[in-house]
Design a protein around this motif. Structure first.
Motif, mmCIF file in Angstrom:
data_model
loop_
_atom_site.group_PDB
_atom_site.id
_atom_site.type_symbol
_atom_site.label_atom_id
_atom_site.label_comp_id
_atom_site.label_asym_id
_atom_site.label_seq_id
_atom_site.Cartn_x
_atom_site.Cartn_y
_atom_site.Cartn_z
ATOM 1 N N LEU A 72 -0.738 2.848 11.785
ATOM 2 C CA LEU A 72 0.382 2.143 12.402
ATOM 3 C C LEU A 72 0.327 2.373 13.904
ATOM 4 O O LEU A 72 0.151 3.497 14.356
ATOM 5 C CB LEU A 72 1.700 2.683 11.826
ATOM 6 C CG LEU A 72 3.004 2.262 12.484
ATOM 7 C CD1 LEU A 72 3.217 0.756 12.332
ATOM 8 C CD2 LEU A 72 4.178 2.999 11.850
ATOM 9 N N GLU B 99 -2.365 -5.212 5.431
ATOM 10 C CA GLU B 99 -1.172 -4.372 5.459
ATOM 11 C C GLU B 99 -1.493 -2.931 5.824
ATOM 12 O O GLU B 99 -0.598 -2.153 6.128
ATOM 13 C CB GLU B 99 -0.486 -4.372 4.088
ATOM 14 C CG GLU B 99 0.154 -5.675 3.698
ATOM 15 C CD GLU B 99 -0.804 -6.611 2.989
ATOM 16 O OE1 GLU B 99 -2.037 -6.378 3.049
ATOM 17 O OE2 GLU B 99 -0.327 -7.589 2.386
ATOM 18 N N ARG C 104 -1.278 -1.932 11.098
ATOM 19 C CA ARG C 104 -0.093 -2.667 11.516
ATOM 20 C C ARG C 104 0.243 -2.335 12.959
ATOM 21 O O ARG C 104 0.165 -1.190 13.380
ATOM 22 C CB ARG C 104 1.048 -2.218 10.600
ATOM 23 C CG ARG C 104 2.296 -3.018 10.710
ATOM 24 C CD ARG C 104 3.059 -2.863 9.401
ATOM 25 N NE ARG C 104 4.452 -3.215 9.600
ATOM 26 C CZ ARG C 104 5.331 -3.307 8.607
ATOM 27 N NH1 ARG C 104 4.959 -3.052 7.391
ATOM 28 N NH2 ARG C 104 6.566 -3.631 8.849
ATOM 29 N N MET D 62 6.106 0.020 5.478
ATOM 30 C CA MET D 62 4.659 0.160 5.463
ATOM 31 C C MET D 62 4.217 1.109 4.352
ATOM 32 O O MET D 62 3.269 0.824 3.626
ATOM 33 C CB MET D 62 4.170 0.649 6.822
ATOM 34 C CG MET D 62 2.664 0.792 6.840
ATOM 35 S SD MET D 62 1.988 0.795 8.480
ATOM 36 C CE MET D 62 0.250 0.915 8.104
ATOM 37 N N LYS E 274 4.341 -0.715 1.140
ATOM 38 C CA LYS E 274 3.275 -1.705 0.982
ATOM 39 C C LYS E 274 1.935 -1.017 0.733
ATOM 40 O O LYS E 274 1.154 -1.462 -0.110
ATOM 41 C CB LYS E 274 3.189 -2.590 2.229
ATOM 42 C CG LYS E 274 4.333 -3.585 2.261
ATOM 43 C CD LYS E 274 4.116 -4.682 3.266
ATOM 44 C CE LYS E 274 5.208 -5.733 3.117
ATOM 45 N NZ LYS E 274 5.874 -6.020 4.383
#
Lengths: 682, 219, 323, 300, 168
Positions: free
Chosen positions: E70, E107, E110, E129, E132
């Motif tokens: 992320l 996914e 991100r 997140m 997912k």
């Protein structure tokens, strides 16, 4: 291609790491098994000592580290405690005092990033372990660095000439430093100049503000630019370059003495256009002065309404009337460029637009007013010369004041605007004093936290003002019984009694809340600061750095930071002035040494990095055919480092190897942690 | 156990004291924590799909905007507070729940975004399942009959529905409205014929599946 | 000639170009042949595995292995050579970084075999016959080496001492390497025997590179006519030069083609593809996602563009098969 | 664009003239409107109070039927004229979007009965469709008998504009007033546009329900409205059919026509009053007829 | 190496986050100060600007065993260093394409713009997140790599075993 070698030495240096984990009272220890982390880290390669302590940031905590550095010959320090944004400097200083370069230190955030945001002790502990391990791996690669100092230009820019800006300007000017005070409106004074009396002492606002306004005008250390706006800001702490646009008044400021002969001479015999200062409740001419005490006392033209600007066919009687030849209809905007070291933003607030709450009938019913309109109406120099009258010209027999309009409402603003309870009490007092009417206050909660505030509430209750605890659902002209005919009826639950009441009144006052100015976002972009969710400027820390921002050298004061009353604005302005003065008198500021540099022997001169620098710190040396970074200009974002295709740029404190080992530290450990968790859960 | 006191013994019409209803003007206005139901607010919050009701600031906008709150024994604002504090029985027995006309004005006006109408629905369901609604009170009867009719036919037939309701609650009212019914019939706006969907089987399956899934969930 | 150092050459998964490059030494090959004793060179001389096995461990001074490792046989030979050689040099891009063969790591072994023996347009194979690892014929067992699941670089299979980069390495670099070996002054283990800076350093078009690229379009070599004097990046062509080790003296650029990165990254970089991606993308002009994507559409095969020679040695090494 | 039409139970009985007039108006405006095959009751207010999941399931069945009827590529707009149906269908759609567990349950149940719901349906109120899709300009163009001089009190009732619908302002709706203006009539400015008429209570607890209706009619007369225009069969029934009861109970003499907005539109579009179901009214809008015939208004 | 079967039962994704000092890291601090609870799977590395995120870091994180990466930066137009976030956005767009070809689901990587005031966004983004990535299951590149590398270890064993009898 492994980055750390098995025996834990790097380029011949054997790291001797000291690890310290803070309990932070219960803040960390309640969620993270501090002892477990301490033991885990002790088992990692290179770690010489691992300790836990109640408060690492305390003096004894710091002394613990210093003692270990000296006795155990530590050369790398990791502290796991709160956010580095809070205490990194504290620990670096402690490390430095013990004779170690402060940048051999790394901080792990296990409070804001772990204990406060996790609700499972095992998981929190595992996460803390991973973060600690990553830091241990990273600190291997830390290097000794020197900090850089930049000089501070002693001049200060203050944006906004309300009470906060005025007070900050005077404080700094009195300290002997030069201030540029820039105000968008034709006069300084801000919202305070519009008020009649101030709570809770009922001092006349003009009486206490006007002397300060003229001090500003006359102060040798203050350059006052009204009717001016900041257009562009460049540079950084200590040395900002600011461009300011001075809008044309069509009157030469230096020549005008404010005699107002020109206004009398205007071909419009009667004032025709809504007067902004009086909230549109009275009229002004195309040439005007906002209010009698306006500072500077200079008239200005409104080109939107002046006939000459529209048709060029005016007789220009105003020009003839001016002995000093101050009127110049050909005036154009003037642009100034100034250099300052620090900036104080005091751009103020805006009142909530009551039309957005249609249930209260603002603009639909003529006798519904906002609090700011009532301030002008009760003011002796206001549109009605201080007489409180309905639109029909009658003295109201009953007046309802509705609190929390636009505040504490998910559909408008969630926050409490802090000042409305008190100013509603003040207006209730003034209206009752002027008219003798029955005054009703409709409130959700009465909030009077301030010196003398509760006593003022007490006084109002004794004056016979009605207090109905309930949020008004509707102001309507729908009469159900004869006494409601031709009145405005307020429908509210008197929650203390538990009964729905319908109260007919002649006049409604909406206590509108405070909100950020429409262009707050533009301003914040220009000055590179942040806004909080609601749109007010964001302070660096809500408690410990309330007037600082995340951009060094930019301070905030007054209503632009959040709803507040006059005393708080003044206090904050003083604080912001003190912060600016403290920087000025230090003469220079130390910068993080997180700058980037190019290793010349590696650089191929591909120039990929050069256009990426927002500060133009990278240039191409035509002699060596290599790129060079001017570290004085580099702000340390690291964009060029990430983009250098041959890996020839390094960023201090964020070197590739440091980050790679941090990544590995976070992840290699993750496998162990899963097993550990399974044991715990089994 | 000896130290616990049966709070009911303090009731004014209890046998232990001598009032025996003689002083009707005097009403007992005290609540003991042991009389309250601590999980009531969670139940209702879940049924009403929203925890926002915990954030009520008791401003009374709902009561003031409600067109019928002046007939209610507790205003909607009070109901929210009583739910939060666990006054389960008082809430479920109150007329407020059945007077709510589902006009949603409270939901629109609430400054805290509480879906008050949905809370009222939740309370209605809870009251029905607790058997708390007044037996001859027409609203729940209407609801139940409506329910049965739609279950069987897929559609609602206003004529037969109203007939049944009046017969069950207040036959006198039915007589009062005969004239109205006659005029409706005359203008072609009312029949006593039962309406229904064609594919009643699939409807049965649909509702049966919901029952099955609920049972499975309960297990 | 017992004093002459023994040298070997071997090839694994490669095109043969590396072998060719040895011959490109031209007259210098005589010098090499004089100075060393080539004991093993299957492409030029007749050797059997057993001949090598018969050698004493460590008896060869240096063997240069070119080609990636993709079969069990190549692995076996690499291991054998490792035992017999004091120094192993990964010769050429394939041995160094996997090379073009390692683009196969974008697919599974099954996908590759299926395509090769069933789906390829030139194949007629209704019985779906596949080569078998073992086949009994007349009571004899014939075996074939196994194709591995992954194409590997040489150093992912055996310990490698030095790398000679390039597709193929230039004669100049080879000669320098041989001279180094003969000198007995060995550089630190793991050294890539080529200058540790990017190709731009020795690019003849360096001067013509502008400061601000601000890419609005990218072109593939067949899409435009190049100006043969101007920096290729300045013409919107993806040139890997800035992220590729120098040493080839800009051969491709001199041939008016962009650098495709065969020399691999500099020593400071872990993933050549990621680095050139970072550098090029940072300099794209638009700021809006849609506009950025439109520019990126000009690079239809990012793996083939940025990882042409180095997929096996990249950080991810292969396509990840998610379960 | 094609529209699906979900009448709901009321439009087949007490609200028959709403259906008659609405379909006539749609036809006059050349709209392509088809009724949903074998629809069932929306579940409505009372049903919600008994079993919420079933209420949502039964409402969702209609949405699934709508999807089945129109092909996948087409946008599916379902016109629900009854306020209660409109609100319930809208609520169901939104609820299923937010509450995924419940959505799964309902999808399962639908599957067992041979249906599938994807969530593609858009729920529209006729006011929304007429003002936002057709447009007031088109309506004005189609007007042949402008209702000049007629003063209309637009009454939206509660569930048309709140809480889930977004096509109009929740507090100060204007779509019906826009239509009123388009057909040449004049809107009365009054504060009770969305105030509850008490329909759900008039039948059950008339002591509470009747005054609510009465106050609305009283204020409309006081503000000199010739007719009250409604968009909900329950409101119309309640405000019109109980006028005798109200007059008796509150010792008053109110006689004000309460019609569907679609009936007024129909008149302006030159449609025969009988086609619009005007013959079914208890209290004919006398003043409207008088003005249309060029006569003088009479206030009772 | 934990037992893969066990791992599947309680799969807790490991996510490495790079948060910019001025916006997202501050927002994460705010989330902490506001005591917002979120999934503990994300481990944050503080950098000065999202522009510092070298695509190598992202690949290295995956290669070292991350299940997701992320990146948090300032909103477009709000970068403390004026445009670093745009540089990251451009790299990210292409890197996503590379990752896709290399079999890593979108996914898992991100990029989010989270301003200093958006503490709640830190929470929602992280929770979303984690959820997912949890649904995607483990990526576990190191484990997969070591599984594949088993094939060459087998041969090594075989050679060692066979050598003696063959050539003795």
């Amino acid at each position: 291609m492994s980055n750390t070698n098995g025996n834990g030495t790097i380029k011949g240096i054997t790291p001797r790491i000291g690890f310290y984990i803070c309990h932070c009272g219960h803040n960390i220890a309640a969620m993270v098994d501090v002892e477990k982390v301490q033991k885990f880290v002790a088992s990692l390669p290179g770690v010489v000592v691992s300790r836990d302590y109640k408060y690492m940031c305390s003096d004894p905590g710091q002394e613990l580290v210093q003692k270990d550095i000296k006795e155990l010959k530590l050369n790398r320090i990791v502290v796991a405690s709160c956010s580095p944004l809070l205490h990194e400097h504290t620990f670096r200083r402690a490390v430095e005092k013990a004779g170690l370069n402060p940048f051999f230190f790394h901080m792990v955030n296990i409070r804001e990033n772990v204990s406060w945001v996790t609700d499972n002790r095992e998981q929190a502990t595992a996460k803390a372990n991973a973060l600690a391990r990553a830091a241990i791996q990273r600190v291997f690669f830390h290097k000794s660095l020197e900090t850089k100092k930049v000089p501070i230009n002693p001049d200060v820019l203050i944006v906004g000439g309300g009470i906060a800006g005025i007070h900050a300007a005077l404080t700094i000017a009195n300290a002997g430093k030069h201030v540029y005070l820039v105000e968008r409106e034709p006069t300084i004074g801000g919202h305070m100049a519009m008020f009649d009396k101030t709570f809770p002492t009922l001092d006349c606002a003009a009486c206490i503000l006007t002397p300060k306004m003229s001090s500003v005008k006359n102060h040798p250390n203050i350059t006052l630019w009204t009717y001016s706006e900041v257009e562009k800001v460049e540079g950084f702490v200590g040395n900002y370059k600011v461009n300011i646009k001075r809008k044309p008044r069509y009157v030469i400021e230096e020549l005008c003495v404010g005699c107002m002969d020109c206004i009398d001479a205007c071909i419009y015999k009667e004032a025709k256009y809504p007067d902004e200062f009086n909230q549109g409740l009275s009229k002004r001419k195309p040439i005007y002065i906002p209010f009698p005490q306006a500072t500077p006392q200079v008239v200005l033209f409104d080109p939107e309404t002046c006939i000459d600007f529209k048709s060029h066919r005016c007789k220009k009687t105003c020009i003839e009337a001016c002995d000093r030849k101050a009127i110049d209809l050909k005036q154009v905007p003037e642009y100034k460029e100034i250099n300052v070291g620090t900036v104080i933003l005091a751009t103020g607030f805006k009142t909530y637009d009551a039309e957005k709450s249609p249930q209260y009938g603002y603009k639909k019913f003529p006798n519904v007013f906002t609090s700011l309109e009532i301030e002008r109406i009760v003011n002796a120099s206001g549109p009605t010369n201080g007489e409180v009258l309905t639109k029909e010209g009658n003295i109201p027999k009953s007046v309802g004041i509705i609190h929390c309009v636009g505040s504490r409402d998910e559909k408008a603003h969630k926050w409490c605007s802090r000042v409305c309870c008190m100013y509603s009490l003040k207006l209730a007092h003034l209206i009752k004093e002027h008219t003798g009417a029955e005054v009703y206050n409709f409130y959700i909660d009465m909030r009077t936290p301030g010196k003398g505030y509760e006593e003022f509430y007490d006084k109002l209750m004794n004056e016979g003002v009605h207090f109905v605890r309930g949020r008004v659902a509707e102001v309507t002209d729908w009469a159900l019984i004869p006494e409601e005919e031709h009145k405005l009826t307020i429908r509210v639950e008197d929650t203390l009694i538990g009964v729905v009441r319908r109260i007919p009144v002649d006049m409604v006052v909406l206590a509108v809340g405070m909100e950020p100015r429409e262009d707050a976002q533009d301003i914040r972009r220009m000055f590179n600061i942040s806004c909080s969710t609601e749109g007010f400027f964001l302070e660096r820390h809500p408690k410990l750095a309330p007037v600082s921002t995340f951009t060094d050298g930019i301070f905030i004061a007054g209503g632009c930071q959040g709803p507040r009353d006059i005393p708080d604005s003044v206090a904050q302005a003083g604080a912001a002035a003190a912060e600016a003065l403290s920087l000025i008198s230090a003469g220079s500021i130390e910068l993080e040494p997180n700058t980037a540099s190019i290793i010349e022997s590696f650089c191929s001169g591909c120039k990929s990095c050069i256009p990426l620098c927002p500060y133009s710190a990278i240039s191409f040396n035509e002699g060596t055919k290599k790129a060079v970074i001017n570290e004085a200009l580099c702000k340390g974002c690291g964009t060029c480092v990430a983009a250098c295709p041959s890996g020839s740029i390094i960023q201090n404190l964020f070197e590739d190897e440091q980050i790679f080992s941090e990544i590995d530290g976070l992840l290699k450990f993750a496998g162990i942690e899963l097993e550990e968790m399974e044991v715990v859960n089994a | 156990m000896d130290t616990t006191i049966d709070v009911k013994s303090f009731a004014p019409n209890g046998k232990q004291n001598g009032y025996n209803g003689k002083a009707k003007m005097i009403n007992r206005k005290i609540k003991y924590e042991s009389e309250l139901s601590s999980d009531f607010k969670e139940t209702i919050a879940e049924l009403a799909h929203g925890e926002k009701l915990y954030g009520c600031i008791q401003c009374g906008t709902c009561s003031a905007t409600c067109p019928v709150s002046h007939y209610m024994d507790y205003t909607p604002r009070k109901i929210i507070q009583m739910v939060r504090e666990g006054f389960r029985d008082d809430v479920l027995k109150s007329s407020t729940v059945w007077l709510c006309a589902s006009c949603y004005s409270c939901t629109v006006e609430c400054p805290k975004g509480i879906k008050i109408t949905d809370v009222m629905y939740a309370l209605k369901r809870e009251a029905i399942s607790a058997g708390y609604f007044p037996k001859r009170f027409p609203t729940p009867v209407l609801a139940e009959n409506f329910f049965a009719q739609v279950l069987n036919n897929g559609r609602n037939s206003e004529g037969p529905l109203l007939m049944k309701m009046y017969m069950k609650t207040n036959p006198f009212n039915a007589l009062k409205n005969t004239m109205l019914a006659f005029r409706l019939w005359k203008t072609g706006r009312l029949t006593l014929k039962t309406e229904h969907t064609k594919d009643r089987k699939s409807l049965k399956k649909l509702l049966g599946s919901i029952d099955k899934q609920k049972e499975a969930l309960a297990k | 000639m017992p004093d002459k150092p023994k040298i070997g050459f071997y090839w694994c998964a490669s095109c043969g170009g590396c072998e060719e490059s040895v011959v490109d030494l031209a007259e210098d090959i005589v010098m090499v042949a004089d100075a060393v004793d080539i004991v093993f060179w299957p492409v030029a001389m007749d050797f059997k595995k057993a001949d090598v096995e018969a050698m004493e461990d460590g008896s060869i001074l240096a063997t240069m292995i070119n080609g990636a490792i993709r079969t069990s046989e190549q692995e076996e030979m690499a291991r054998l050579i490792r035992r017999k050689s004091k120094i192993v040099i990964a010769y050429g891009s394939c041995a160094h970084m996997g090379g073009i063969p390692s683009l196969a790591n974008e697919f599974t072994r099954e996908q590759i075999l299926e395509y090769m023996y069933q789906e390829a347009p030139s194949v007629v194979n209704p019985e779906k016959t596949r080569p078998m690892l073992e086949f009994k014929h007349n009571s004899q067992t014939v075996t074939l080496p196994e194709i591995r699941n992954l194409v590997r670089t040489l150093d992912q299979v055996i310990d490698v001492d030095y790398y000679l980069p390039g597709c193929p390495p230039t004669p100049k670099l080879l000669k320098a390497a041989v001279l180094t070996l003969l000198s007995g002054e060995y550089p630190p283990k793991g050294t890539v025997l080529s200058p540790d800076e990017a190709l731009c350093e020795e690019c003849p078009r360096k001067e013509s590179k502008p400061t601000d690229l601000a890419f609005k379009h990218f072109y593939r070599p067949h899409q435009i006519l190049f100006d043969n004097k101007k920096c290729l990046l300045a013409q919107g062509v993806v040139c890997m030069g800035p992220a590729t080790r120098a040493g080839c003296e800009a051969l491709c650029i001199n041939g008016n083609m962009p650098c495709s990165g065969c020399f691999g990254p500099t020593s400071r970089v872990r993933d050549q593809g990621a680095k050139i991606l970072s550098s090029i993308c940072s300099n794209i002009d638009p700021k809006e996602e849609i506009a950025i994507d439109a520019v990126l559409d000009d690079i239809p095969d990012p793996i083939g563009t940025f990882y042409r020679y180095g997929l096996a040695s990249s950080l991810l090494r292969k396509k990840v098969m998610e379960d | 664009m094609r529209y699906l039409y979900y009448p709901g139970c009321s439009l087949k009985s007490t609200g028959k003239s709403y259906e008659e007039s609405l379909l006539a108006v749609f036809k006059a405006l050349k709209m392509d409107v088809v009724e949903i095959n074998d629809w069932n009751c929306c579940g409505a207010t009372a049903y919600m109070a008994v079993d919420e999941t079933k209420a949502f399931a039964i409402a969702a069945r209609n949405l699934a039927l709508a999807e089945e009827q129109f092909n996948k590529e087409e946008e599916i707009h379902v016109i629900a004229p009854c306020s209660a149906c409109y609100m319930v269908l809208l609520k169901t759609k939104m609820f299923l979007e937010q509450n995924l567990a419940e959505k799964g349950r309902i999808k399962n149940a639908l599957k067992e009965s041979g249906l599938n719901y994807e969530g593609k349906v858009k729920i529209r109120h006729p006011l929304d469709v007429l003002v936002n899709d057709i447009g007031v300009k088109e309506i004005a163009k189609a007007v042949t008998h402008p209702l000049k001089g007629v003063k209309v009190a637009s009454y939206y009732g509660c569930q048309t504009v709140r809480p889930y619908s977004t096509f109009d302002d929740q507090r100060e709706p204007h779509t019906m007033d826009d239509i009123t203006a388009a057909i040449g009539a004049e809107s009365v400015d009054w504060p009770l546009k969305t105030r509850c008429c008490g329909a759900s209570l008039t039948g059950t607890i008339d002591r509470v329900g009747l005054p609510l209706s009465f106050m609305i009619l009283k204020e409309a007369s006081k503000r000199r409205a010739d007719v009250v225009s409604t968009s909900c069969p329950l409101c119309q029934f309640n405000l019109e059919c109980y006028q005798d009861n109200m007059n008796k109970q509150f010792r008053n003499d109110i006689h004000i026509g309460v019609v569907y907005f679609s009936q007024l539109m129909g008149l302006a579009l030159g449609i025969d009053p009988k086609t619009l179901g005007m013959n079914r009214l208890f209290v004919p809008p006398e003043n409207v007829y008088k003005i249309m015939k060029g006569g003088e208004k009479v206030y009772v | 190496m934990p037992n893969p079967e066990k791992k599947e039962k309680k799969f807790e994704p490991k996510i490495v986050a790079f948060f910019c000092n001025w916006c997202t890291y501050t927002a994460a601090d705010l989330a902490g100060v506001s005591r917002l609870k979120y999934a503990p799977n994300v481990r944050v590395i503080r950098i000065m600007c999202s522009g510092r995120v070298d695509p190598q870091f992202i690949l290295q994180a995956f290669a070292s065993g991350a299940d997701g990466v992320l990146i948090g930066g300032c909103h477009p137009g709000d970068c403390h260093y004026s445009e670093g976030n745009y540089k990251m956005l451009r790299r990210f767009r292409l890197l996503q394409r590379v990752l896709k070809v290399l079999g890593i689901a979108e996914e898992r990587c991100r990029l989010e713009w989270i301003s200093a005031s958006e503490g709640d966004k830190v929470k929602t983004v992280i929770n979303d997140m984690v959820e997912k990535v949890r649904n995607l299951g483990p990526l576990s590149i190191p484990a997969k790599m070591s599984d594949i590398d088993e094939e060459i270890k087998e041969l090594e064993k075989e050679i060692n075993r066979e050598e003696v009898p063959q050539h003795a």
